[in-house]
Design an enzyme around this catalytic site. Structure first.
Site, PDB file in Angstrom:
ATOM      1  CE  LYS A 126      33.032  30.903   8.107  1.00  0.00           C
ATOM      2  NZ  LYS A 126      33.166  29.596   7.454  1.00  0.00           N
TER       3      LYS A 126
HETATM    4  C1  LIG Z   1      32.871  28.272   7.894  1.00  0.00           C
HETATM    5  C2  LIG Z   1      32.799  27.275   6.804  1.00  0.00           C
HETATM    6  C3  LIG Z   1      31.820  26.263   6.785  1.00  0.00           C
HETATM    7  C4  LIG Z   1      30.851  26.040   7.921  1.00  0.00           C
HETATM    8  O1  LIG Z   1      29.952  27.088   8.078  1.00  0.00           O
HETATM    9  P1  LIG Z   1      29.167  27.261   9.464  1.00  0.00           P
HETATM   10  O2  LIG Z   1      28.401  28.498   9.303  1.00  0.00           O
HETATM   11  O3  LIG Z   1      30.234  27.366  10.512  1.00  0.00           O
HETATM   12  O4  LIG Z   1      28.346  26.045   9.629  1.00  0.00           O
HETATM   13  C5  LIG Z   1      31.746  25.439   5.672  1.00  0.00           C
HETATM   14  N1  LIG Z   1      32.625  25.567   4.654  1.00  0.00           N
HETATM   15  C6  LIG Z   1      33.590  26.505   4.641  1.00  0.00           C
HETATM   16  C7  LIG Z   1      34.523  26.567   3.494  1.00  0.00           C
HETATM   17  C8  LIG Z   1      33.712  27.393   5.709  1.00  0.00           C
HETATM   18  O5  LIG Z   1      34.668  28.338   5.693  1.00  0.00           O
END
Ligand SMILES: *Cc1c(COP(=O)(O)O)cnc(C)c1O
Length: 480
Positions: A126
């Site tokens: 993120k």
């Molecule tokens: C948010 C997240 C995901 C999933 O990503 P999306 O874009 O919501 O499909 C997978 N792994 C981790 C560690 C995340 O923080």
């Protein structure tokens, strides 16, 4: 400098954004960025995808990550931001990562690679989008007298990345809603510790889908949304998708694109990350297949397999950031595969809100399957994947990455196209699950610092729209 101006919103050079539901005016990049969700409840999409030429893709190999990011963003911002400013903002954003390659590729086995996306300040992918988003916001808001209120729902990692990226930034305050008891302690502490006068963390008595539904309801209350100048940085925000498409380009170029095509396997919750790969493909990147790997919250895998997109009850797993049953970005994929028919898309997703299910028409499903496959992974398979990768390579992977590693078995044999598995979090963010699966304890990198001992500050609220509204109003009036 061109600023966000209501009424003067579209961009003359043609880089405009439209809603998947067709009921919102077209806007320029900055307005789509600052809004998050479109006012008709749909998601913003570029009016058309910019085309990245083969020569440009080849030139990305070996270039610094921040430069490639500025190049890709430059194709989406129109006249809103100058190339020099974009380069500076990208350079600053990716200097916060602790690896010179920003998102390094490591090899797991012949033809199989892990793309490490967790080298940023809060140890999950993120950060890749949030670090540049916060700088784009600050730039866009620099001469506005108003303060935006970001309310975000988090399945664990978005909240921490957003609080870290937006803390202390001018003209913006942030509220992160997380599902109480359903995220790891390390995830929570990234939201609840440290100085951050313009940020609040709220434990909501519900699951992630409740948090996300509340955020959407706040947007759909237009009076409230105007009153607090609401903004959203969940992956409903198109700028996040753009930011995340960048590492598909850098990874593929490093592995021989455009001459060689590449496959990706992506751990999936809200379908933002996998959709960013789809977007890169629409921009011309030679991606031959994308596998969306999910845990037992398998709505995306079921939809791609059976053609029925149907919400189930969210259940808690060892990969909590993917404990999601309503994958917001699936609407973007639907819109694309429906030939950008916004009436059809609006009808389908309004129906979904009412009934909890969509039967995907055959032609739309066929379009999705041209690129995407879904695979659901059990808890045991996830644990086994963590143990196997440790035994085979000496690397500790986190449970989300492990879902994708386990799901990669659905990708078929490695022939000519190498397979890139997205590693979305550092193992140290989920030490209990990693230890239970492998017997090893991941060591905490510098990013965790003293967060494990600092006092936590957060509030608790019911999963109730009016309570959240009252809370946000009180926060806004504090510094009014
Ligand atoms: C948010 C997240 C995901 C999933 O990503 P999306 O874009 O919501 O499909 C997978 N792994 C981790 C560690 C995340 O923080």
């Amino acid at each position: 400098m061109v600023l966000w101006r209501p009424g003067l919103a579209t961009d003359d050079d043609g880089m405009n954004y439209i809603s998947t539901r067709g009921g919102a005016p077209r806007v320029g990049f900055t307005e789509a960025l600052l809004a998050g969700l479109a006012p008709d409840g749909g998601l913003y999409m570029p009016e058309s995808w910019p085309r990245v030429s083969d020569a440009d893709i080849a030139s990305f190999a070996g270039r610094p990550y921040a430069e490639v990011a500025a190049d890709i963003f430059g194709r989406f911002v129109g006249d809103d931001i100058t190339p020099q400013t974009l380069r500076r903002l990208c350079a600053e954003a990716y200097a916060t990562f602790d690896h010179a390659a920003v998102t390094p590729l490591i090899q797991l086995s012949p033809g199989e690679f892990l793309l490490e996306l967790f080298r940023g300040p809060t140890l999950a992918f993120k950060d890749v989008a949030m670090q540049i988003l916060s700088r784009l916001y600050e730039h866009a808001l620099a001469t506005r007298a108003r303060t935006l209120t970001i309310v975000c729902a988090t399945s664990g990692d978005t909240g921490g990345a957003a609080v870290e990226a937006f803390k202390g930034r001018a003209n913006v305050r942030i509220v992160a809603l997380f599902p109480e008891g359903r995220i790891s302690e390390v995830q929570r502490r990234f939201m609840t510790t440290g100085a951050r006068a313009n940020a609040r963390a709220v434990a909501v008595a519900g699951d992630f889908d409740d948090c996300q539904a509340i955020v959407k309801a706040l947007f759909n209350d237009h009076a409230f949304s105007r009153e607090v100048d609401l903004s959203g940085v969940n992956s409903i925000n198109i700028a996040r998708i753009i930011a995340q498409s960048v590492y598909y380009f850098t990874a593929a170029a490093a592995l021989g694109a455009p001459a060689r095509s590449v496959r990706f396997c992506v751990p999936t919750g809200n379908f933002g990350d996998a959709y960013a790969g789809y977007a890169a493909r629409r921009m011309g990147l030679s991606i031959s297949a994308i596998t969306a790997a999910v845990n037992s919250n398998d709505i995306v895998a079921r939809a791609l397999t059976t053609g029925r997109y149907e919400r189930g009850a969210a259940c808690a797993t060892q990969s909590p950031a993917m404990d999601i049953q309503v994958a917001s970005n699936f609407e973007r994929l639907y819109f694309e595969c429906a030939g950008r028919d916004s009436d059809l898309t609006a009808a389908a997703f309004e129906d979904f809100a009412a009934t909890g299910a969509i039967d995907i028409p055959h032609n739309i499903l066929a379009g999705m399957r041209e690129t995407l496959t879904g695979v659901a992974v059990t808890e045991d398979e996830t644990s086994l994947a963590m143990a196997r990768v440790l035994a085979d390579t000496g690397e500790l992977i986190d449970p989300h990455t492990a879902v994708a590693v386990a799901g990669a078995r659905a990708c078929g044999a490695i022939q000519t196209a190498p397979l890139v598995i997205l590693a979305t979090a550092h193992a140290a963010k989920f030490p209990e699950a990693v230890n239970a699966a492998t017997g090893a304890t991941p060591s905490a990198p510098a990013g965790v610092g003293d967060r494990m001992t600092l006092p936590e500050v957060f509030d608790r609220l019911p999963a109730d729209i009016d309570s959240i509204k009252a809370y946000v109003r009180a926060f806004v009036s504090e510094d009014a």
